[in-house]
Motif scaffolding. Structure first.
Motif, PDB file in Angstrom:
ATOM      1  N   ALA A 278       0.800  -1.226   0.000  1.00  0.00           N
ATOM      2  CA  ALA A 278       0.000   0.000   0.000  1.00  0.00           C
ATOM      3  C   ALA A 278       0.833   1.277   0.000  1.00  0.00           C
ATOM      4  O   ALA A 278       0.283   2.376  -0.112  1.00  0.00           O
ATOM      5  CB  ALA A 278      -0.945   0.006   1.206  1.00  0.00           C
ATOM      6  N   PHE A 279       2.158   1.160   0.119  1.00  0.00           N
ATOM      7  CA  PHE A 279       2.991   2.366   0.117  1.00  0.00           C
ATOM      8  C   PHE A 279       4.344   2.083  -0.536  1.00  0.00           C
ATOM      9  O   PHE A 279       4.785   0.946  -0.620  1.00  0.00           O
ATOM     10  CB  PHE A 279       3.200   2.891   1.548  1.00  0.00           C
ATOM     11  N   ASP A 280       4.945   3.130  -1.036  1.00  0.00           N
ATOM     12  CA  ASP A 280       6.303   3.068  -1.593  1.00  0.00           C
ATOM     13  C   ASP A 280       7.243   3.734  -0.604  1.00  0.00           C
ATOM     14  O   ASP A 280       7.059   4.919  -0.262  1.00  0.00           O
ATOM     15  CB  ASP A 280       6.363   3.767  -2.949  1.00  0.00           C
ATOM     16  N   GLU A 281       8.225   2.984  -0.139  1.00  0.00           N
ATOM     17  CA  GLU A 281       9.120   3.444   0.920  1.00  0.00           C
ATOM     18  C   GLU A 281       9.778   4.779   0.576  1.00  0.00           C
ATOM     19  O   GLU A 281      10.408   4.939  -0.468  1.00  0.00           O
ATOM     20  CB  GLU A 281      10.197   2.386   1.188  1.00  0.00           C
ATOM     21  N   GLY A 282       9.595   5.746   1.484  1.00  0.00           N
ATOM     22  CA  GLY A 282      10.205   7.046   1.321  1.00  0.00           C
ATOM     23  C   GLY A 282       9.517   7.950   0.317  1.00  0.00           C
ATOM     24  O   GLY A 282       9.883   9.120   0.180  1.00  0.00           O
ATOM     25  N   ILE A 283       8.524   7.408  -0.397  1.00  0.00           N
ATOM     26  CA  ILE A 283       7.817   8.185  -1.414  1.00  0.00           C
ATOM     27  C   ILE A 283       6.394   8.502  -0.966  1.00  0.00           C
ATOM     28  O   ILE A 283       5.943   9.644  -1.030  1.00  0.00           O
ATOM     29  CB  ILE A 283       7.799   7.435  -2.762  1.00  0.00           C
ATOM     30  N   THR A 284       5.682   7.469  -0.489  1.00  0.00           N
ATOM     31  CA  THR A 284       4.311   7.691   0.001  1.00  0.00           C
ATOM     32  C   THR A 284       4.176   7.355   1.483  1.00  0.00           C
ATOM     33  O   THR A 284       3.098   7.506   2.052  1.00  0.00           O
ATOM     34  CB  THR A 284       3.290   6.856  -0.801  1.00  0.00           C
ATOM     35  N   GLY A 285       5.252   6.881   2.083  1.00  0.00           N
ATOM     36  CA  GLY A 285       5.206   6.536   3.498  1.00  0.00           C
ATOM     37  C   GLY A 285       6.482   5.855   3.945  1.00  0.00           C
ATOM     38  O   GLY A 285       7.462   5.773   3.199  1.00  0.00           O
ATOM     39  N   PHE A 286       6.458   5.346   5.174  1.00  0.00           N
ATOM     40  CA  PHE A 286       7.605   4.635   5.741  1.00  0.00           C
ATOM     41  C   PHE A 286       7.142   3.302   6.333  1.00  0.00           C
ATOM     42  O   PHE A 286       6.042   3.208   6.902  1.00  0.00           O
ATOM     43  CB  PHE A 286       8.274   5.446   6.855  1.00  0.00           C
ATOM     44  N   GLY A 287       7.983   2.293   6.217  1.00  0.00           N
ATOM     45  CA  GLY A 287       7.707   1.004   6.824  1.00  0.00           C
ATOM     46  C   GLY A 287       8.564   0.784   8.055  1.00  0.00           C
ATOM     47  O   GLY A 287       9.570   1.455   8.269  1.00  0.00           O
ATOM     48  N   PHE A 288       8.154  -0.171   8.877  1.00  0.00           N
ATOM     49  CA  PHE A 288       8.913  -0.542  10.076  1.00  0.00           C
ATOM     50  C   PHE A 288       8.634  -2.005  10.384  1.00  0.00           C
ATOM     51  O   PHE A 288       7.640  -2.586   9.891  1.00  0.00           O
ATOM     52  CB  PHE A 288       8.534   0.344  11.273  1.00  0.00           C
ATOM     53  N   GLU A 289       9.476  -2.609  11.165  1.00  0.00           N
ATOM     54  CA  GLU A 289       9.309  -4.014  11.511  1.00  0.00           C
ATOM     55  C   GLU A 289       8.169  -4.196  12.502  1.00  0.00           C
ATOM     56  O   GLU A 289       8.070  -3.432  13.472  1.00  0.00           O
ATOM     57  CB  GLU A 289      10.608  -4.587  12.099  1.00  0.00           C
ATOM     58  N   PRO A 290       7.302  -5.184  12.283  1.00  0.00           N
ATOM     59  CA  PRO A 290       6.213  -5.419  13.241  1.00  0.00           C
ATOM     60  C   PRO A 290       6.764  -5.914  14.574  1.00  0.00           C
ATOM     61  O   PRO A 290       7.865  -6.461  14.629  1.00  0.00           O
ATOM     62  CB  PRO A 290       5.374  -6.505  12.555  1.00  0.00           C
ATOM     63  N   ARG A 291       6.027  -5.679  15.646  1.00  0.00           N
ATOM     64  CA  ARG A 291       6.380  -6.116  17.000  1.00  0.00           C
ATOM     65  C   ARG A 291       7.690  -5.496  17.485  1.00  0.00           C
ATOM     66  O   ARG A 291       8.362  -6.054  18.352  1.00  0.00           O
ATOM     67  CB  ARG A 291       6.512  -7.646  17.081  1.00  0.00           C
ATOM     68  N   ASN A 292       8.073  -4.352  16.923  1.00  0.00           N
ATOM     69  CA  ASN A 292       9.366  -3.743  17.241  1.00  0.00           C
ATOM     70  C   ASN A 292       9.157  -2.271  17.575  1.00  0.00           C
ATOM     71  O   ASN A 292       9.018  -1.435  16.679  1.00  0.00           O
ATOM     72  CB  ASN A 292      10.309  -3.909  16.039  1.00  0.00           C
ATOM     73  N   VAL A 293       9.127  -1.966  18.866  1.00  0.00           N
ATOM     74  CA  VAL A 293       8.871  -0.595  19.313  1.00  0.00           C
ATOM     75  C   VAL A 293       9.957   0.345  18.829  1.00  0.00           C
ATOM     76  O   VAL A 293       9.677   1.464  18.361  1.00  0.00           O
ATOM     77  CB  VAL A 293       8.751  -0.536  20.850  1.00  0.00           C
ATOM     78  N   ASP A 294      11.223  -0.095  18.913  1.00  0.00           N
ATOM     79  CA  ASP A 294      12.341   0.765  18.504  1.00  0.00           C
ATOM     80  C   ASP A 294      12.213   1.171  17.040  1.00  0.00           C
ATOM     81  O   ASP A 294      12.446   2.331  16.686  1.00  0.00           O
ATOM     82  CB  ASP A 294      13.683   0.055  18.724  1.00  0.00           C
ATOM     83  N   ASP A 295      11.850   0.216  16.180  1.00  0.00           N
ATOM     84  CA  ASP A 295      11.756   0.532  14.758  1.00  0.00           C
ATOM     85  C   ASP A 295      10.532   1.395  14.458  1.00  0.00           C
ATOM     86  O   ASP A 295      10.572   2.237  13.555  1.00  0.00           O
ATOM     87  CB  ASP A 295      11.720  -0.752  13.931  1.00  0.00           C
ATOM     88  N   LEU A 296       9.473   1.200  15.223  1.00  0.00           N
ATOM     89  CA  LEU A 296       8.291   2.056  15.074  1.00  0.00           C
ATOM     90  C   LEU A 296       8.639   3.488  15.463  1.00  0.00           C
ATOM     91  O   LEU A 296       8.284   4.443  14.759  1.00  0.00           O
ATOM     92  CB  LEU A 296       7.144   1.520  15.936  1.00  0.00           C
ATOM     93  N   VAL A 297       9.347   3.657  16.568  1.00  0.00           N
ATOM     94  CA  VAL A 297       9.784   4.990  17.005  1.00  0.00           C
ATOM     95  C   VAL A 297      10.680   5.626  15.936  1.00  0.00           C
ATOM     96  O   VAL A 297      10.553   6.813  15.614  1.00  0.00           O
ATOM     97  CB  VAL A 297      10.518   4.908  18.356  1.00  0.00           C
TER      98      VAL A 297
END
Length: 348
Positions: A278-297
């Motif tokens: 649903a998104f293009d990294e750095g173009i329409t949004g950002f992704g992060f690893e699931p179950r990973n608070v540090d990566d979400l932050v």
């Protein structure tokens, strides 16, 4: 289908009354059936199969369409017994299917039994399709579609919120562990400690068995987050925010990401099938690893640091992506083609 004069019956659990009323107003007939989505009681499941069979005998449908795991398996079994053609949609696998276990083996066996006579199976992402191929679940006809698509008229492009030195993130979904709410709450606390101009709004029902409910309510009282419960007019809420957050563990295709992007809002989502399409990294949004608070932050911080104009450009790019790849008409046409083929063969 309603415009073409077809009778449409929905056999659903009695949960979202507002959505049910919307279907009724459009002309659908509603029948209710009790489904314990997370239940594992075999007696309950046998009763559910019986109820599906009785309802199908009563309605005598020309075609049945099933969505989510229990209706697909148990209504599908009933369709096979009654020789009613059916189409199924895999809207996601869920933890019980994804993780190796005795339960997984049983569910795979049920899919193999049910899908022997299914007319067509629609997959909403390629990884789910690969899982069925890998486990030798034979399906005569299958199609990959872009989720449920998005209604580009209902979710029209909205100008980006005016620059006012605040950043508002929105989550829309059920309050439950599998939606990544634990990680979202932890991330929100860490972000608020550093950025008092950043706000987190959460919309959706709280599941009765969600163990983090007390934490959710506490953080709401502390104004770390703003939990708004169930809300209507979701489009209006999306357009009032700068970005949508979706830290889910698994999805078929996350409709809320498509709706937010169509509205012109960047999305921050788990790098999992059903979200990453649903998104293009750095173009329409950002992704992060699931179950990973540090990566979400990390992803949230990365978005906060973007200039206003780049956030705005992300939203515009997201809208273009939806127009090119996720127009709901693509999905509707695919379903209608299968339905018409079934009816044509049935009446020959």
């Amino acid at each position: 289908m309603l415009r073409d004069g077809w009778k449409v019956h929905l056999l659903i659990p009695k949960e979202n009354i507002e959505k049910i009323q919307e279907f009724e107003q459009k002309g659908c007939k509603i029948d209710y059936i009790k489904i314990n989505s997370h239940g594992t009681n075999p007696c309950e499941d046998l009763i559910l199969i019986y109820k599906y069979k009785q309802k199908l005998i009563e309605l005598a449908p020309d075609i049945v369409m099933t969505f989510t795991i229990k209706p697909t398996l148990y209504c599908g079994i009933s369709c096979n017994k009654l020789r009613i053609p059916f189409i199924s949609t895999i809207t996601g696998l869920g933890i019980a299917v994804e993780n190796p276990s005795v339960k997984q083996k049983l569910i795979i066996l049920l899919y193999k039994m049910t899908f022997k006579k299914v007319r067509c199976v629609f997959f909403q992402n390629a990884k789910n399709k690969y899982f069925f191929d890998k486990h030798n679940i034979k399906i005569k006809r299958q199609k990959l579609v872009p989720g449920s698509g998005v209604n580009l008229d209902a979710h029209c492009y909205e100008p980006y919120p005016e620059k006012d030195d605040t950043i508002r993130f929105l989550f829309i979904g059920r309050m439950m562990k599998d939606k990544g709410i634990d990680e979202l709450l932890a991330a929100a606390q860490r972000i608020k400690e550093k950025h008092d101009h950043v706000f987190f709004d959460l919309i959706g029902f709280c599941e009765a068995d969600y163990k983090g409910k007390a934490q959710l309510e506490t953080l709401h009282k502390q104004k770390m987050i703003n939990y708004m419960g169930h809300q209507d007019a979701i489009h209006d809420h999306i357009k009032a925010h700068h970005a949508l957050l979706h830290p889910s563990y698994h999805e078929g295709m996350a409709n809320v990401l498509l709706e937010a992007a169509a509205c012109g809002r960047p999305v921050l989502a788990s790098n999992i099938p059903g979200c990453q399409e649903a998104f293009d990294e750095g173009i329409t949004g950002f992704g992060f690893e699931p179950r990973n608070v540090d990566d979400l932050v990390r992803a949230i911080e990365k978005f906060i640091a973007l200039p206003y104009e780049q956030k705005q450009a992300m939203g515009i790019a997201g809208r273009k992506k939806m127009e090119q790849e996720f127009d709901r008409q693509i999905v509707v046409d695919a379903y209608m083609e299968e339905i018409e083929n079934i009816l044509k063969n049935k009446h020959q």
